[in-house]
Scaffold this motif. Structure first.
Motif, PDB file in Angstrom:
ATOM      1  N   ILE A   1       6.220  35.194  49.743  1.00  0.00           N
ATOM      2  CA  ILE A   1       5.387  34.390  48.969  1.00  0.00           C
ATOM      3  C   ILE A   1       6.848  33.470  49.593  1.00  0.00           C
ATOM      4  CG2 ILE A   1       5.993  34.142  46.034  1.00  0.00           C
ATOM      5  CD1 ILE A   1       5.709  36.814  46.646  1.00  0.00           C
ATOM      6  N   HIS A   2       5.942  32.228  49.331  1.00  0.00           N
ATOM      7  CA  HIS A   2       5.969  30.855  50.043  1.00  0.00           C
ATOM      8  C   HIS A   2       6.600  30.203  49.061  1.00  0.00           C
ATOM      9  CE1 HIS A   2       4.972  27.796  53.038  1.00  0.00           C
ATOM     10  NE2 HIS A   2       6.148  27.283  52.849  1.00  0.00           N
ATOM     11  N   ASN A   3       8.325  29.038  49.105  1.00  0.00           N
ATOM     12  CA  ASN A   3       8.649  28.474  48.009  1.00  0.00           C
ATOM     13  C   ASN A   3       8.453  28.738  46.944  1.00  0.00           C
ATOM     14  OD1 ASN A   3       9.809  25.841  48.221  1.00  0.00           O
ATOM     15  ND2 ASN A   3       7.957  25.091  47.846  1.00  0.00           N
ATOM     16  N   VAL A   4       9.174  29.294  46.608  1.00  0.00           N
ATOM     17  CA  VAL A   4       9.663  30.270  44.462  1.00  0.00           C
ATOM     18  C   VAL A   4      10.875  28.311  44.783  1.00  0.00           C
ATOM     19  CG1 VAL A   4      10.462  31.441  43.463  1.00  0.00           C
ATOM     20  CG2 VAL A   4       9.306  31.839  45.163  1.00  0.00           C
ATOM     21  N   SER A   5      10.426  27.822  44.028  1.00  0.00           N
ATOM     22  CA  SER A   5      11.082  26.455  44.004  1.00  0.00           C
ATOM     23  C   SER A   5      12.304  26.707  42.628  1.00  0.00           C
ATOM     24  CB  SER A   5      10.672  25.150  44.612  1.00  0.00           C
ATOM     25  OG  SER A   5       9.525  25.719  43.576  1.00  0.00           O
ATOM     26  N   ASN A   6      11.714  27.539  40.984  1.00  0.00           N
ATOM     27  CA  ASN A   6      12.328  26.979  40.160  1.00  0.00           C
ATOM     28  C   ASN A   6      11.854  28.536  38.727  1.00  0.00           C
ATOM     29  OD1 ASN A   6       9.850  26.296  38.782  1.00  0.00           O
ATOM     30  ND2 ASN A   6       9.794  24.911  39.475  1.00  0.00           N
TER      31      ASN A   6
ATOM     32  N   PHE B   1       5.358  44.474  55.594  1.00  0.00           N
ATOM     33  CA  PHE B   1       6.394  44.268  54.610  1.00  0.00           C
ATOM     34  C   PHE B   1       6.994  43.406  54.191  1.00  0.00           C
ATOM     35  CE2 PHE B   1       8.054  46.539  58.791  1.00  0.00           C
ATOM     36  CZ  PHE B   1       8.835  47.789  57.690  1.00  0.00           C
ATOM     37  N   ILE B   2       7.350  43.275  52.859  1.00  0.00           N
ATOM     38  CA  ILE B   2       7.215  41.455  51.744  1.00  0.00           C
ATOM     39  C   ILE B   2       8.563  41.410  52.084  1.00  0.00           C
ATOM     40  CG2 ILE B   2       6.791  41.377  48.896  1.00  0.00           C
ATOM     41  CD1 ILE B   2       4.954  43.585  49.076  1.00  0.00           C
ATOM     42  N   GLY B   3       8.337  39.703  51.805  1.00  0.00           N
ATOM     43  CA  GLY B   3       8.803  38.410  51.721  1.00  0.00           C
ATOM     44  C   GLY B   3       9.774  38.004  50.674  1.00  0.00           C
ATOM     45  N   LEU B   4      10.133  36.584  50.361  1.00  0.00           N
ATOM     46  CA  LEU B   4      10.401  35.938  49.677  1.00  0.00           C
ATOM     47  C   LEU B   4      10.656  35.032  50.793  1.00  0.00           C
ATOM     48  CD1 LEU B   4      10.907  34.596  46.089  1.00  0.00           C
ATOM     49  CD2 LEU B   4      12.682  34.454  47.292  1.00  0.00           C
ATOM     50  N   THR B   5      10.505  33.441  50.091  1.00  0.00           N
ATOM     51  CA  THR B   5      10.940  31.959  51.144  1.00  0.00           C
ATOM     52  C   THR B   5      10.966  31.145  49.894  1.00  0.00           C
ATOM     53  OG1 THR B   5       9.229  30.482  51.066  1.00  0.00           O
ATOM     54  CG2 THR B   5       9.390  32.279  53.171  1.00  0.00           C
TER      55      THR B   5
ATOM     56  N   LEU C   1      18.561  30.754  43.920  1.00  0.00           N
ATOM     57  CA  LEU C   1      17.274  31.041  43.091  1.00  0.00           C
ATOM     58  C   LEU C   1      17.139  32.436  43.367  1.00  0.00           C
ATOM     59  CD1 LEU C   1      15.137  30.396  40.971  1.00  0.00           C
ATOM     60  CD2 LEU C   1      13.789  29.559  42.516  1.00  0.00           C
ATOM     61  N   ALA C   2      17.149  32.281  45.238  1.00  0.00           N
ATOM     62  CA  ALA C   2      17.382  33.695  45.965  1.00  0.00           C
ATOM     63  C   ALA C   2      18.086  34.393  45.901  1.00  0.00           C
ATOM     64  CB  ALA C   2      17.129  32.703  47.141  1.00  0.00           C
ATOM     65  N   VAL C   3      18.637  34.150  45.316  1.00  0.00           N
ATOM     66  CA  VAL C   3      19.925  35.032  44.977  1.00  0.00           C
ATOM     67  C   VAL C   3      19.283  36.259  43.051  1.00  0.00           C
ATOM     68  CG1 VAL C   3      22.601  35.557  43.247  1.00  0.00           C
ATOM     69  CG2 VAL C   3      22.258  34.687  45.967  1.00  0.00           C
ATOM     70  N   LYS C   4      19.186  34.948  43.240  1.00  0.00           N
ATOM     71  CA  LYS C   4      18.439  36.001  41.714  1.00  0.00           C
ATOM     72  C   LYS C   4      16.798  36.402  41.337  1.00  0.00           C
ATOM     73  CE  LYS C   4      16.967  34.748  36.561  1.00  0.00           C
ATOM     74  NZ  LYS C   4      17.211  33.418  35.283  1.00  0.00           N
ATOM     75  N   ALA C   5      16.666  35.484  42.667  1.00  0.00           N
ATOM     76  CA  ALA C   5      15.384  36.908  43.169  1.00  0.00           C
ATOM     77  C   ALA C   5      15.503  38.156  43.011  1.00  0.00           C
ATOM     78  CB  ALA C   5      14.968  36.152  43.940  1.00  0.00           C
ATOM     79  N   LEU C   6      16.338  38.087  44.261  1.00  0.00           N
ATOM     80  CA  LEU C   6      17.075  39.857  45.204  1.00  0.00           C
ATOM     81  C   LEU C   6      17.402  40.751  44.262  1.00  0.00           C
ATOM     82  CD1 LEU C   6      18.316  38.559  48.729  1.00  0.00           C
ATOM     83  CD2 LEU C   6      16.400  39.270  47.519  1.00  0.00           C
ATOM     84  N   GLY C   7      17.594  40.246  43.044  1.00  0.00           N
ATOM     85  CA  GLY C   7      18.871  40.494  42.394  1.00  0.00           C
ATOM     86  C   GLY C   7      17.870  41.183  41.143  1.00  0.00           C
TER      87      GLY C   7
ATOM     88  N   PRO D   1      25.905  37.706  52.611  1.00  0.00           N
ATOM     89  CA  PRO D   1      26.821  38.932  51.373  1.00  0.00           C
ATOM     90  C   PRO D   1      25.507  39.652  51.338  1.00  0.00           C
ATOM     91  CG  PRO D   1      28.467  36.998  50.993  1.00  0.00           C
ATOM     92  CD  PRO D   1      26.752  36.051  51.488  1.00  0.00           C
ATOM     93  N   LEU D   2      25.020  38.576  50.110  1.00  0.00           N
ATOM     94  CA  LEU D   2      24.033  39.607  49.165  1.00  0.00           C
ATOM     95  C   LEU D   2      23.158  40.443  49.907  1.00  0.00           C
ATOM     96  CD1 LEU D   2      23.588  40.717  46.563  1.00  0.00           C
ATOM     97  CD2 LEU D   2      22.139  38.733  46.396  1.00  0.00           C
ATOM     98  N   ALA D   3      22.286  40.320  51.174  1.00  0.00           N
ATOM     99  CA  ALA D   3      21.897  40.392  52.089  1.00  0.00           C
ATOM    100  C   ALA D   3      22.433  41.362  52.725  1.00  0.00           C
ATOM    101  CB  ALA D   3      20.208  39.051  52.474  1.00  0.00           C
TER     102      ALA D   3
END
Length: 205
Positions: free
Chosen positions: A108-113, A141-145, A151-157, A181-183
Motif C-alpha cells: 500500500i503506497h505512500n500512506v501520508s496521514n 506478501f503484503i507491505g506498506l510504505t 505513521l509507519a510505527v502506528k500502522a505496525l501497531g 527496532p520495532l520492525a
C-alpha cells in the motif's frame, strides 16, 4: 552481491534493489539495458509501483525477454488506491504489465496521514482488497510504505504487515530509534527508499 532474508517473508533479496522510478525518464530500450545490467550484477529485487507511469510495463517487457527463471526474482509493486475494489484492480493491472502470474510483494503506497491510514485499514479499504488478492494467489506478501516514520510505527501497531518501506539516509535517520527496532522485534522486512536523498547525494567513483 550480498543477500538478506526479508523478515518473516523468508524471501532472499539482494541488499541493493532496483527502484523503478528513474526508468520512467528513459526509452524502452534504455530501460531494458539498465534492468538487464542490474540483474547481471546480482540484483534480484525489483521494486516498482502503479504510480510510476510506464515503469511496470518496461520491467515486464524486459523480464519477458530474459532467460532468468521467474522464481529467482523478487518482484514488488504498490498501489495508491485506498479502497478494496480499486486496490484489486491495480493488482490485476500490475500483473498484466509485469507479465507475471503473481507478485512476491504488493505494498500500500505512500500512506501520508492518519486519514489515509484509517481509509486503508477500514472495512472495504485497500488492506482488505490486498488480503483477498493474497488468498487468490496473486500476491504472496503484503507491505506498506510511508515517508513518515511515526505513521509507519502506528500502522505496525495496528496491523502485522510483512514489510515496511521508508526513507533512510545520512539526513533522514529518525527510524533508527523508532521504526527499525520495532520492525526488528516483530521480524518485519525493512525496505529502504531514498538512500541517496532522492539524488541529492552522489557516489564518488
Amino acid at each position: 552481491m550480498q543477500y538478506r532474508i526479508l523478515g518473516k517473508t523468508g524471501l532472499k533479496v539482494s541488499e541493493i534493489g532496483f527502484g523503478g522510478i528513474p526508468i520512467q525518464r528513459t526509452s524502452m530500450s534504455e530501460a531494458e539495458k539498465v534492468i538487464l545490467k542490474s540483474l547481471e550484477r546480482g540484483i534480484n529485487f525489483l521494486d516498482t509501483a502503479r504510480a510510476y507511469t510506464d515503469s511496470e510495463e518496461k520491467i515486464g517487457h524486459t523480464l519477458a525477454g530474459s532467460d532468468i527463471p521467474r522464481e529467482e526474482l523478487v518482484i514488488a509493486s504498490k498501489s495508491m488506491n485506498r479502497d478494496k475494489n480499486g486496490l484489486k484492480e491495480d493488482v490485476n493491472l500490475s500483473l498484466r504489465l509485469l507479465r507475471t502470474d503473481y507478485l512476491d510483494l504488493y505494498q500500500i503506497h505512500n500512506v501520508s496521514n492518519e486519514k489515509q491510514l484509517k481509509a486503508v485499514l477500514r472495512p472495504g479499504g485497500a488492506l482488505e482488497g490486498l488480503k483477498e488478492a493474497q488468498r487468490e494467489g496473486k500476491v504472496r506478501f503484503i507491505g506498506l510504505t510511508s515517508h513518515l516514520p511515526s505513521l509507519a510505527v502506528k500502522a505496525l501497531g495496528i496491523e502485522n504487515f510483512d514489510t515496511i518501506q521508508f526513507p533512510f539516509n545520512i539526513v533522514e535517520q529518525e527510524v533508527s530509534g523508532t521504526l527499525l527496532p520495532l520492525a526488528r522485534e516483530n521480524n518485519i522486512g525493512t525496505i529502504v527508499m531514498k538512500p541517496l536523498c532522492g539524488g541529492a547525494l552522489t557516489l564518488k567513483k
